[in-house]
Design a protein around this motif. Sequence first.
Motif, short mmCIF file in Angstrom:
data_model
loop_
_atom_site.label_atom_id
_atom_site.label_comp_id
_atom_site.label_asym_id
_atom_site.label_seq_id
_atom_site.Cartn_x
_atom_site.Cartn_y
_atom_site.Cartn_z
N ALA A 147 0.84 -1.20 0.00
CA ALA A 147 0.00 0.00 0.00
C ALA A 147 0.87 1.25 0.00
O ALA A 147 0.62 2.20 -0.74
N PHE A 148 1.92 1.25 0.82
CA PHE A 148 2.82 2.40 0.85
C PHE A 148 3.51 2.59 -0.49
O PHE A 148 3.64 3.71 -0.98
N ALA A 149 3.94 1.49 -1.08
CA ALA A 149 4.63 1.58 -2.37
C ALA A 149 3.70 2.14 -3.44
O ALA A 149 4.14 2.89 -4.31
N PRO A 163 12.08 3.82 -3.41
CA PRO A 163 13.27 4.49 -3.98
C PRO A 163 14.19 3.55 -4.73
O PRO A 163 15.40 3.60 -4.59
N ASP A 164 13.64 2.68 -5.53
CA ASP A 164 14.46 1.72 -6.29
C ASP A 164 15.37 2.41 -7.29
O ASP A 164 16.46 1.91 -7.58
N MET A 165 14.95 3.54 -7.85
CA MET A 165 15.76 4.21 -8.86
C MET A 165 17.09 4.69 -8.28
O MET A 165 18.10 4.68 -8.95
N ARG A 166 17.09 5.10 -7.02
CA ARG A 166 18.35 5.53 -6.40
C ARG A 166 19.30 4.35 -6.28
O ARG A 166 20.50 4.49 -6.54
N ALA A 167 18.78 3.22 -5.89
CA ALA A 167 19.62 2.02 -5.79
C ALA A 167 20.11 1.61 -7.18
O ALA A 167 21.28 1.26 -7.36
N SER A 174 14.66 17.12 -15.52
CA SER A 174 13.72 17.09 -14.41
C SER A 174 13.10 15.71 -14.24
O SER A 174 12.95 15.22 -13.12
N ARG A 175 12.74 15.07 -15.37
CA ARG A 175 12.17 13.72 -15.30
C ARG A 175 13.19 12.73 -14.75
O ARG A 175 12.86 11.86 -13.95
N LEU A 199 15.07 9.36 -10.29
CA LEU A 199 16.12 8.93 -9.38
C LEU A 199 15.69 9.09 -7.92
O LEU A 199 16.13 8.35 -7.06
N LEU A 200 14.82 10.07 -7.66
CA LEU A 200 14.33 10.28 -6.30
C LEU A 200 13.12 9.43 -5.98
O LEU A 200 12.58 9.49 -4.88
N GLY A 201 12.66 8.66 -6.96
CA GLY A 201 11.54 7.75 -6.73
C GLY A 201 10.18 8.39 -6.81
O GLY A 201 9.22 7.85 -6.30
N LYS A 202 10.09 9.58 -7.41
CA LYS A 202 8.81 10.26 -7.51
C LYS A 202 8.07 9.80 -8.75
O LYS A 202 8.66 9.54 -9.78
N LYS A 203 6.75 9.72 -8.62
CA LYS A 203 5.92 9.35 -9.76
C LYS A 203 5.59 10.57 -10.59
O LYS A 203 5.52 11.68 -10.08
#
Length: 78
Positions: free
Chosen positions: A2-4, A10-14, A67-68, A73-77
């Motif tokens: 639910a949180f995800a 933040p998978d993109m940062r990893a 920006s995208r 990278l910050l995991g924002k949608k």
Amino acid sequence: MAFASLEGLPDMRADFGFGQVCATLANVHRREGQDAYQADDFMPGLRTAEPATTKDADAPPDAEAHSRLISALLGKKE
């Protein structure tokens, strides 16, 4: 889960970190005269459909694309 679905993980940062590690290892072993690898070379999900050309190298950077990338990278949608 639910949180995800609300915040995203933040998978993109990893992925970017692993991309940096892969780029470093590949650059250590690349041939002389070969272009250096970048982290996004090992992150196919961030690549655009068209590869950059030499003509594009002289063009100013695309602020919207940057920006995208930062948001991803910050995991924002979007």
